[in-house]
Structures are given as structure tokens and as C-alpha cells.
Design an enzyme around this catalytic site. Structure first.
Site, PDB file in Angstrom:
ATOM      1  N   HIS A 148       0.691  -1.461  -0.224  1.00  0.00           N
ATOM      2  CA  HIS A 148       0.461   0.619  -0.139  1.00  0.00           C
ATOM      3  C   HIS A 148       0.865   1.123   0.151  1.00  0.00           C
ATOM      4  O   HIS A 148       0.406   2.848  -0.252  1.00  0.00           O
ATOM      5  CB  HIS A 148      -0.478   0.386   1.046  1.00  0.00           C
TER       6      HIS A 148
ATOM      7  N   LYS B  49      -9.032  13.795   3.829  1.00  0.00           N
ATOM      8  CA  LYS B  49      -7.863  12.712   4.263  1.00  0.00           C
ATOM      9  C   LYS B  49      -7.504  13.033   5.540  1.00  0.00           C
ATOM     10  O   LYS B  49      -6.765  13.831   6.226  1.00  0.00           O
ATOM     11  CB  LYS B  49      -6.742  13.142   2.669  1.00  0.00           C
ATOM     12  N   ARG B  50      -6.324  11.853   6.016  1.00  0.00           N
ATOM     13  CA  ARG B  50      -5.394  12.243   6.803  1.00  0.00           C
ATOM     14  C   ARG B  50      -4.383  13.615   6.391  1.00  0.00           C
ATOM     15  O   ARG B  50      -4.270  13.709   5.070  1.00  0.00           O
ATOM     16  CB  ARG B  50      -4.578  10.566   6.935  1.00  0.00           C
TER      17      ARG B  50
ATOM     18  N   LYS C 145       0.302  14.184   1.273  1.00  0.00           N
ATOM     19  CA  LYS C 145      -1.061  14.682   0.462  1.00  0.00           C
ATOM     20  C   LYS C 145      -1.092  16.109   0.953  1.00  0.00           C
ATOM     21  O   LYS C 145      -1.828  16.863   0.093  1.00  0.00           O
ATOM     22  CB  LYS C 145      -2.284  14.075   2.076  1.00  0.00           C
TER      23      LYS C 145
ATOM     24  N   THR D  20      -8.712   6.545  -2.430  1.00  0.00           N
ATOM     25  CA  THR D  20      -9.772   6.460  -2.680  1.00  0.00           C
ATOM     26  C   THR D  20     -10.576   7.420  -2.816  1.00  0.00           C
ATOM     27  O   THR D  20     -11.934   7.330  -2.654  1.00  0.00           O
ATOM     28  CB  THR D  20     -10.678   5.632  -1.921  1.00  0.00           C
TER      29      THR D  20
ATOM     30  N   LYS E 237     -14.526   8.785  -4.543  1.00  0.00           N
ATOM     31  CA  LYS E 237     -15.973   9.029  -4.065  1.00  0.00           C
ATOM     32  C   LYS E 237     -16.097  10.685  -4.109  1.00  0.00           C
ATOM     33  O   LYS E 237     -17.408  10.613  -4.611  1.00  0.00           O
ATOM     34  CB  LYS E 237     -15.845   9.304  -2.521  1.00  0.00           C
TER      35      LYS E 237
HETATM   36  C1  LIG Z   1     -12.085   7.719   1.799  1.00  0.00           C
HETATM   37  C2  LIG Z   1     -11.439   8.007   3.036  1.00  0.00           C
HETATM   38  C3  LIG Z   1     -10.045   7.605   3.265  1.00  0.00           C
HETATM   39  C4  LIG Z   1      -8.893   7.357   2.245  1.00  0.00           C
HETATM   40  O1  LIG Z   1      -9.466   9.261   1.948  1.00  0.00           O
HETATM   41  P1  LIG Z   1      -7.431   9.237   1.245  1.00  0.00           P
HETATM   42  O2  LIG Z   1      -7.694  10.866   0.499  1.00  0.00           O
HETATM   43  O3  LIG Z   1      -8.013   8.034  -0.445  1.00  0.00           O
HETATM   44  O4  LIG Z   1      -6.475   9.217   1.345  1.00  0.00           O
HETATM   45  C5  LIG Z   1      -9.546   8.336   4.585  1.00  0.00           C
HETATM   46  N1  LIG Z   1     -10.611   7.700   5.799  1.00  0.00           N
HETATM   47  C6  LIG Z   1     -11.354   8.238   5.700  1.00  0.00           C
HETATM   48  C7  LIG Z   1     -12.504   8.913   6.612  1.00  0.00           C
HETATM   49  C8  LIG Z   1     -11.960   7.411   4.139  1.00  0.00           C
HETATM   50  O5  LIG Z   1     -13.790   7.168   4.141  1.00  0.00           O
END
Ligand SMILES: *Cc1c(COP(=O)(O)O)cnc(C)c1O
Length: 835
Positions: free
Chosen positions: A374, A565-566, A571, A673, A677
Site C-alpha cells: 500500500h 484525508k489524513r 498529501k 480512494t 468517492k
Molecule cells: C476514503 C477515506 C479515506 C481515504 O482518503 P484518501 O483521500 O484516499 O486518503 C480516509 N478516511 C476516510 C474516513 C475515508 O472515508
């Protein structure tokens, strides 16, 4: 249960005679309403005086769960009877979020439940809000595991998830004085109506002790044992009768704990040690993309691996007399290196507990294990000290040494005399403190090694795992991530679902490519108008969330620009906030002709020990505070930091977003991911050529994506002559931004607190190269602002993003895992009442 009882379980006959089958439960609103009232009044013992929505929630959850359990049993017995090949998805994280709405959607009883609650006069939304998130994961990796389970059930594949039942999930985040504060998340406090305890499948897990080698047999003795008690969660497929299982292990003390102390009369001390055992599943480690090397974490990893493999072998032995076709019938998918000690543990159980030879055990192990990588970040690559292994898992270390010796023998044959290669590829990293490289253990033990986006897999093959790729090119493959359209569109964006259904029917929910049909409507005025109306309502909903959680007013007419995101340097939330400061500078300078009003939302958790990430949160909040209070700014720009980003928040955020920020340093985000979304919900991406952004760009084309920044190759070649101070000096906008930031304008009463951030931007060693992409990011943002002004153009882009998201369904991802790695046959269980 004592050891003796556990050992003799198989011989015990059924306690009760087979019961006459029950008639199927009704799926109509009357039956649902009746069961709800019965659970509320009789099982939970509540009456009209009940003011908490917790009990109605629980009553509805039990009502829905009954209907899941009917199908769950049929699925289980169908798998058992057909003796089909199975996959076990091993993951330290499953970021499930809430269960209720998803279960209702997948059981196809949405209308009936709505109807029942209208008649009962109860607000269903309040009830839904009572469910706590199952936050058993950090971010993308854990959420991927959850989306995968949904798709496996929908594709009717016999896949079971194995994880840990953490007492405390991901911490809750709140903001005080602009800073992140972590609060414990005791999500099980009020019980979990979705779980089913299965004490009859309890396993005993060994730790510490020593090994004895007698006549070629090995015994692992004097161990400190811990019980693993399974709790099952139902995973329903989409309207297909299949309900798969997520099995989570809880640690419990053995009854025979510390007999010595007990006999010495230290009764209470002996009971106290019970806690040590139960600590193993007490808390999820809140690190994302970095390892922390804590002993308890290795205990968790082994606990999951050992309990899950024992469980699989227990079931195998119920129906098979030997292991001759075990490898043809079982597959373990390892979600990152976290469960990779499984490679050695399966060897151990096959040899020491099932009596197989090394060669037979290895033939089985190396044909059943598959590993998903990952991340390329070096700080995330797990290594455990040999010393710790020796103390905690002495038998496993012996096996790892043997695996390594045989493997290095193979390398030496392939590259005679290449000692440097042997050193590089060894599972044991030599040095003053020898370490076990978990990724290498996973690679050597697996028949399949996959990355999670095309670029990521290429970078793995060319960089991190190049030596292994040269040895075993056929083992490497790509599986670009996805997200489940059930949760991330059908359930969370009801307005858009209805509009899409009207236009193309509802087949897209289990065949997302069907959304391509929307493309013909991209320029249709009346469809565009409906599309905008849905987006507006979703933005109103998001604005309400921002108002209640951040006390900032977002105008739904403005562009909603979102990065959730985190929080991590790679990032580049920093780049985002630099752009915000740039917009603020423009407003202060009166440069606001043809201005597009913008609401910038940033959210995410920082690992509690990651100081720089926490400082970035503080900066975002400080900048937001100044801008939101400045009267000159008014409605032109708003900035908010949304506390406690989690799955349930994302279900409101993605539908209400216009512009999706995916701005990582190229080559650092394995897939992403969140980007998918957003796309699914009609947001347009501003992004770098990183991870799955590249594949999103391929789908929508450059005219429907705001592309900027260096490529991953350019990033690497720039490092040697990266001069951020020159870049800043030669860019008037950048210079103005840095000047304002460095003046202490955003931290008037806390002088100097952002110095570290300023230094990192100005450092020629800034690994994330924030300054390098500043100009192209600002320009891309400007283009996004221009595009947003043209309503028809923006709406077209939005529709095309949704229409082209089909590739990013986990249904596609899982179909590929199955085609290339698992080779399972779909095993549809019989349906009840058409579901
Ligand atoms: C989808 C999701 C992530 C992943 O987000 P990235 O932008 O791909 O880092 C992290 N936390 C939550 C709660 C999510 O739903």
C-alpha cells in the site's frame, strides 16, 4: 471454556434436535413495524417515556439484523456444503462506518422501513444518527478493506474478512485553540447490535516461552497464552441473498493464567494480569503510513494471524482428512505487511500442529499467500527487531531464519557471487540491531504481489522491490483500488441516486459502468438543471454540517473546494493553505475582478505523535480564523477545518463537493480512494499525476480535470538541484504569500510557532517539494475558478465525472483480484423472499 471442553467439542452431539424451520420473516412495513415495536417494548423494555434515540436505533438494528441472519445462515451452509474455494482477507483495519443504512439498502427494504417509520411517527434520520461509526481503521487502507467486503458479498464470492475487535477505535478529534486534541473512542460502550459472539470458536494463542527440538519435532513451550474470541459481523451483498462474514478477534485471559502466583496466594495480583492479555485488542494504533515499532503492535499482528489461520485450519479439518488440496481451496490476502507474519505462522501450524514436513508446508504456504502493498514511503515499511521477535515469537523467528536461508540459496543460484544482492534481498537486515523486513517476508512467501494503482505498481517494480521483480516478474500485478457505489453513491447521495435512476434505471448500483449512459445528457439543459439542483441541496446539507461543527457560514452558491484525508506532509495540505493565503492576499490587494466565491473545507486526523502534521492543523485553523473574521473578505472566501473526519462525515462531504483536492507530491500517494468517492458524486478533481488520479484523468480527459505539478520522474530528478528560495524569489505571488505568513500575521499572539513550516517550505531538502508545484497549482486553481463561473460548463464537467467513474467501483477491483489471484467461483446462496 477449559482446554478439555474445547478439545472434546467435536465429539459432542447436537444438544438440541434439529428444530423445525421457521417461516421467513416478512419484508413488508407491517412486519418491520411489528418487530421494531416488540424489540423496543419487550427485548429492550422501553416505553413512551424513552427520550434517547439509542433504544429505537437498537430496536431497528435488531429488526434488520434478524433478516440478515436468516440469509447469513443460508450463505454459510451453502459455502460449507459446496466445499468451494475460499479467500480470507486478513487486515489489521476495517473502517466500516455505520451499518444500518447499508443493510437496509442491500436488503432492499428502504421503502418499507420509511413507510413503517412514517406510520410510527418516528424520525428515521435521528435514529440513524444514533449509530456510532465502527472506526476500526486509520484511513484509506482500512476503508478499502470495508469496500472490498461489500463488493465480495455483492459478487457472491466466498470471502471472509478477519480482523481485530478493538475496544477503542480511531480516536475522536476535537479542536481547541486551533490544535488537535485526541479523545478515546469507546464505540462499544452501548453495545454493538450487529455483532454475534462465537465463543465456541475460541482459539488459544501462544506468546514468549522457548522451543524444544526433539526427534525432528518442535514444541513451543512455557508460553504465555491468550484466548482469541471471535465476534462475527454480517456483510450483506446487494439484493442477492448473500451475507458474508467479517470475523473480529477479541483478546481474553485464559482461565489458567498465572497459576504460580495464584498458588502463592496472590489472588488479586493474578487476576490483575488478566488485563495484560486483554490489552492486545484494547486500542487501534492511530498511525497512518508510518510504523511505530511498539511491542504491543507486533502482539496484535501475531494475534490476528495466528487466530485466523487456526480458525481456517479448524474448519478445514472438519471436512477434510489431509492437506493435499488445501492450497487449491484456500487463499489468504494480506492487506499490507501488517498481517505478514502469517507466512511464518501458517508454516508453523502446518508443521508443528498438523505434522507436515517443511517441503509440504512450504508448497502450501507459498501457493496460498498473496500480498498487497500500500505504500512506497520508507517510514511505513515495517521492520521488527530480531531481539523482539526472539523474545515474543521465538518459534516464528526460527521459521523466518529457515525461510530466509532457503530463499538466499535460491538468490545465490540465480546470481552467483552477487553478495551485495544477497545483503539487499535478505529478509533479515544486518547491522548493529538486526531487523526482520516484513515486506520481504511477505514477498518471499506469496504467489502474488500487487500494488494499488498502475503508477504505484510500476514504481514498486522499478524501485522498492526491483530485485524481487527481477527474480519473480510473474508474481507482480496491479489492482487499482475502488470504492463501493452502494455506500458512496446509492446510500449517501439519495438525491443523485433518484435523478440517475430516472435517467438510466437502477442497474448501475451493481454495474457502475452503466453510468456511462449519463454522458449523453451532459449538455442537456434540463438535465443539467436537475443535476445542479441536487448538488445545491447536498451543498446545503454540507453547509449545515460546517455550521454546526465549525461555526463557519458556507454559502451554497459558492464553489465548495474540499480536501479531506489524513493529515500528512506528502498529501500537502500545506500547498492547499498556501493557495488560500494567496487568495486572501489578492482580496487584500483589491484584485477581485471576476471573482469566484469559494468555501475551502479541510479535514483530517494527524497521528498523535506526528508533530508537523499537528502544526499544519494549527496553521489551517489560524488562517481560517483570520480570513473568516476579516470584513474585507466577506463572502469572497471562507475557510473551515472540519473536526473528526470519518466515514460518516464523508457521506455528507462527498455529495456536497464541487472541487476535489488530490494534490500529493507525485509518486507518493499509492492510489487514493477519496478521489474516487468525490468523482462518483460529481466533483471535479484538481490533482497531480499521482496514484489513481492518473487513471481518473484517463477516464475523464484533460478538459474535465485540473491537472498540475511535476510528474513522479520530474520530482526525483529535481531533488539534486531543488532551490525553493529561488522559486519563491522569482514569483511575486509566492513571495507575497510567504511574506504574510512569515510576518506572523496568522499567529499574532503566538510568535514563531509556524517557523518550522516556513523552514520546511524553504528547505532544499523538502522531500514533498511544496514550492516546486506552487505556481502550476495556483494557475490550475485559477482555471477551476473560471470554469465554475460558467455554470453550463461546470455542470457538464460534473456529469462527465460521474458518468466515467465506473472503473473505480470495487466491484471491478474485486473481479480482477478474483480473475488474477483468487480464482473463486461465485457461489450464490438461495434467496428468501426474492432477496
Ligand atoms: C476514503 C477515506 C479515506 C481515504 O482518503 P484518501 O483521500 O484516499 O486518503 C480516509 N478516511 C476516510 C474516513 C475515508 O472515508
Amino acid at each position: 471454556m477449559s482446554k478439555d471442553q474445547a478439545g472434546s467439542r467435536k465429539k459432542v452431539e447436537h444438544i438440541c434436535n434439529p428444530l423445525a424451520p421457521l417461516p421467513p420473516l416478512g419484508m413488508d412495513s407491517e412486519a418491520i413495524s411489528f418487530d421494531f415495536r416488540r424489540y423496543f417494548a419487550h427485548t429492550l423494555g422501553r416505553d413512551d417515556h424513552c427520550t434517547s434515540s439509542h433504544y429505537p436505533y437498537k430496536a431497528l438494528a435488531l429488526t434488520v439484523r434478524d433478516r440478515l441472519i436468516e440469509r447469513w445462515k443460508l450463505t454459510r451452509s451453502h459455502y460449507e456444503e459446496s466445499d468451494c474455494k475460499r479467500t480470507f482477507y486478513l487486515s489489521l483495519e476495517f473502517l466500516m462506518g455505520r451499518t444500518l443504512s447499508n443493510a437496509i439498502l442491500n436488503l432492499d427494504i428502504s421503502k418499507e422501513v420509511d413507510q413503517a417509520f412514517i406510520e410510527l411517527g418516528i424520525n428515521l434520520d435521528h435514529i440513524r444518527e444514533s449509530e456510532p461509526d465502527a472506526g476500526l481503521g486509520n484511513g484509506g487502507l482500512g476503508r478499502l478493506a470495508a469496500c472490498f467486503l461489500d463488493s465480495c458479498a455483492t459478487l457472491q464470492l466466498p470471502v471472509r474478512g478477519y480482523g481485530l475487535r478493538y475496544e477503542y477505535g480511531m480516536f475522536r478529534q476535537h479542536i481547541a485553540n486551533g490544535q488537535q486534541i485526541e479523545d478515546p473512542d469507546h464505540w462499544l460502550r452501548d453495545g454493538n447490535p450487529w455483532e454475534l459472539e462465537r465463543p465456541e470458536y475460541t482459539q488459544q494463542i501462544k506468546f514468549c516461552g522457548r522451543t524444544e527440538h526433539i526427534n525432528g519435532r518442535v514444541r513451543w513451550v512455557d508460553t504465555q497464552d491468550v484466548l482469541a474470541v471471535p465476534y462475527d459481523l454480517p456483510v450483506p451483498g446487494y439484493r442477492n441473498g448473500t451475507v458474508n462474514t467479517l470475523r473480529l478477534w477479541k483478546a481474553a485471559a485464559t482461565d489458567e493464567f498465572n497459576l504460580d502466583e495464584f498458588n502463592a496466594g496472590s489472588y488479586t495480583e493474578s487476576v490483575e494480569t488478566k488485563n495484560d492479555a486483554e490489552h492486545i485488542t484494547m486500542v487501534l494504533y492511530p498511525n497512518d503510513a508510518s510504523e511505530n515499532g511498539k511491542e504491543l503492535r507486533l502482539r496484535q499482528q501475531y494475534f490476528l494471524a495466528s487466530a485466523s489461520i487456526k480458525d481456517v485450519i479448524r474448519e478445514w479439518n472438519e471436512h477434510h482428512s489431509d492437506f493435499s488440496d488445501f492450497a487449491e481451496k484456500n487463499c489468504f490476502q494480506l492487506n499490507d505487511t501488517h498481517p505478514s507474519v502469517s507466512v511464518a505462522e501458517l508454516m508453523r501450524q502446518l508443521m508443528d500442529e498438523q505434522g507436515l514436513s517443511w517441503d509440504r508446508a512450504w508448497a502450501i504456504t507459498s501457493k496460498t499467500m498473496a500480498y498487497t502493498n500500500h505504500t512506497l514511503l520508507p517510514e511505513a515499511l515495517e521492520r521488527w527487531s530480531v531481539k523482539l521477535f526472539e523474545c515474543l515469537l521465538p518459534r516464528l523467528l526460527e521459521i523466518i531464519y529457515e525461510i530466509n536461508a532457503r530463499f538466499l540459496g535460491e538468490v545465490a543460484l540465480h546470481w552467483p557471487g552477487d553478495t551485495d544482492r544477497l545483503r539487499r534481498m535478505s529478509i533479515i537486515e544486518e547491522g548493529p540491531e538486526p531487523m526482520v523486513r516484513m515486506a520481504y517476508l511477505a514477498i518471499v512467501g506469496s504467489f502474488s504481489i500487487n500494488g494499488v494503482a498502475a503508477l504505484h505498481t510500476e514504481l514498486l517494480k522499478q524501485g522498492l522491490f526491483h530485485d524481487f521483480f527481477e527474480l519473480w516478474p510473474e508474481r507482480f500485478n496491479n489492482k487499482t483500488n475502488g470504492v463501493t457505489p452502494r455506500r458512496w453513491l446509492a446510500a449517501s447521495n439519495v438525491g443523485l441516486r433518484q435523478l440517475i435512476d430516472e435517467q438510466v434505471g437502477n442497474g448501475w448500483i451493481s454495474d457502475l459502468q452503466k453510468l456511462e449512459q449519463l454522458q449523453s445528457q451532459a449538455d442537456n439543459r434540463s438535465f443539467q438543471k436537475k443535476w445542479r439542483q441536487v448538488k445545491l441541496e447536498n451543498k446545503q446539507r454540507l453547509a449545515e454540517l460546517v455550521k454546526s461543527d465549525c461555526d463557519v457560514d458556507f454559502d451554497p452558491e459558492a464553489m465548495f473546494d474540499v480536501q479531506v484525508k489524513r493529515i500528512h506532509e506528502y498529501k500537502r495540505q500545506l500547498l492547499n493553505i498556501l493557495h488560500v493565503i494567496h487568495l486572501y492576499c489578492r482580496i487584500r490587494a483589491g484584485d477581485t475582478e471576476n471573482w469566484t466565491p469559494r468555501c475551502v473545507l479541510i479535514g483530517g486526523k494527524a497521528a498523535p505523535g506526528y508533530q508537523m502534521a499537528k502544526l499544519i492543523i494549527k496553521l489551517i485553523n489560524s488562517v481560517a480564523r483570520v480570513i473568516n473574521r476579516d470584513e474585507k473578505v466577506g463572502g469572497l472566501l471562507k475557510v473551515a477545518f472540519l473536526p473528526n473526519y470519518r466515514v460518516t462525515a464523508m457521506e455528507v462531504i462527498a455529495p456536497g463537493t464541487d472541487l476535489s483536492e488530490q494534490i500529493s507530491t507525485a509518486g507518493k500517494e499509492a492510489s487514493g480512494t477519496g478521489n474516487m468517492k468525490f468523482m462518483m458524486n460529481g466533483a471535479v478533481t484538481i490533482g497531480t499525476l499521482d496514484g489513481a488520479n492518473i487513471e481518473i484523468l484517463e477516464e475523464v480527459g484533460e478538459e474535465n480535470f485540473f491537472l498540475f505539478g511535476l510528474t513522479s520522474e520530474e520530482v526525483e530528478s529535481r531533488r539534486s538541484h531543488y532551490a525553493p528560495n529561488e522559486i519563491i524569489e522569482n514569483d511575486a505571488d509566492f513571495k507575497r504569500v510567504m511574506k504574510l505568513l512569515e510576518s506572523g500575521y496568522f499567529n499574532q499572539f503566538e510568535p514563531g510557532i509556524f517557523d518550522e513550516i516556513v523552514e520546511s517550505i524553504r528547505s532544499p531538502y523538502d522531500h514533498w517539494m511544496t514550492a516546486a508545484d506552487f505556481r502550476s497549482y495556483i494557475d490550475a486553481q485559477d482555471q477551476a475558478a473560471q470554469a465554475y463561473c460558467d455554470q453550463a460548463r461546470w455542470t457538464r464537467m460534473s456529469i462527465i465525472n460521474s458518468a466515467r467513474c465506473g472503473r473505480f467501483s470495487t466491484d471491478r477491483t474485486i473481479a480482477e483480484y478474483n480473475r488474477d489471484i483468487w480464482n473463486l467461483a461465485a457461489a450464490p446462496a438461495p434467496e428468501i423472499n426474492g432477496v
